[in-house]
Write an enzyme that holds these catalytic residues in place. Structure first.
Site, PDB file in Angstrom:
ATOM      1  N   GLU A   1      50.795  71.202  61.582  1.00  0.00           N
ATOM      2  CA  GLU A   1      51.827  70.013  61.281  1.00  0.00           C
ATOM      3  C   GLU A   1      52.162  69.270  62.713  1.00  0.00           C
ATOM      4  O   GLU A   1      51.824  68.120  62.596  1.00  0.00           O
ATOM      5  CB  GLU A   1      53.007  70.688  61.088  1.00  0.00           C
ATOM      6  CG  GLU A   1      54.062  69.871  60.333  1.00  0.00           C
ATOM      7  CD  GLU A   1      55.331  70.451  59.795  1.00  0.00           C
ATOM      8  OE1 GLU A   1      54.890  71.340  58.765  1.00  0.00           O
ATOM      9  OE2 GLU A   1      56.491  70.351  60.314  1.00  0.00           O
ATOM     10  N   ASP A   2      52.006  69.951  63.717  1.00  0.00           N
ATOM     11  CA  ASP A   2      52.363  69.397  65.186  1.00  0.00           C
ATOM     12  C   ASP A   2      51.238  69.047  66.124  1.00  0.00           C
ATOM     13  O   ASP A   2      51.680  68.388  67.057  1.00  0.00           O
ATOM     14  CB  ASP A   2      53.418  70.265  65.654  1.00  0.00           C
ATOM     15  CG  ASP A   2      54.896  70.364  64.653  1.00  0.00           C
ATOM     16  OD1 ASP A   2      55.076  69.445  64.011  1.00  0.00           O
ATOM     17  OD2 ASP A   2      55.766  71.015  65.187  1.00  0.00           O
TER      18      ASP A   2
END
Ligand code: ZN
Length: 179
Positions: free
Chosen positions: A65-66
């Site tokens: 996600e990051d």
């Protein structure tokens, strides 16, 4: 296949490098790695250290996600199960925040038992970081908002670890005491 200790150690190392320089939301701008260490340790404790892949996935749960980490890379470096646990904990960042939040509530009951444990550990850690002495009005609003949402997500994740469920309830109690 890596040995259990190597699996966890490699996961911690990769997470530390990929999230380098990021700060977590909440108290005191802690380095992001503190959040990952906390989630991994909650998972290790909840399962009494018998599930190295789950603990590795705890270290890596925000990596797709990051950061630029991919599912294929995690499957290759760790295992298919580690990769799929992380994917299960990855929001579709092309959706607006309200939609992502709604989807987490809706999808939680359909996750694998391991992903449910990661979700609960993540929420415990994130509520804890938002609990600060003498919060400002904005910090109080953020805590109330996050805690209310987290309770709805966790409602669909309970039952895999009584210890983790209780830890979550304790975090909510500590948050409510400030609100
Ligand atoms: Zn997280």
């Amino acid at each position: 296949m890596l040995s259990p200790i190597r699996l966890v150690s490699e996961a911690a190392d990769l997470a530390a490098h990929r999230h380098n320089g990021m700060a977590r939301k909440g108290r005191g701008n802690e380095p992001y790695i503190n959040h990952l260490a906390e989630v991994a340790n909650l998972l290790a404790t909840a399962t009494d250290g018998v599930d190295a892949e789950l603990v590795a996935a705890g270290w890596l749960h925000d990596s797709i996600e990051d950061t630029d980490t991919t599912r294929a890379e995690l499957a290759h470096t760790f295992s298919e199960r580690v990769a799929s646990l992380v994917v299960e904990c990855t929001d579709d960042m092309s959706l607006p925040k309200a939609e992502r939040r709604r989807k987490q509530i809706e999808d939680a009951p359909h996750k694998s038992s391991g992903a449910k444990l990661i979700k609960i550990a993540d929420k415990i850690s994130n509520i804890g970081a938002r609990i600060q002495s003498d919060p400002s009005a904005d910090e109080r609003d953020d805590l109330a908002d996050y805690t209310g949402w987290a309770e709805q997500v966790v409602a669909g994740c309970r039952g895999g670890s009584a210890w983790l469920d209780t830890k979550f309830d304790d975090a909510v109690k500590a948050a409510r005491a400030l609100l």
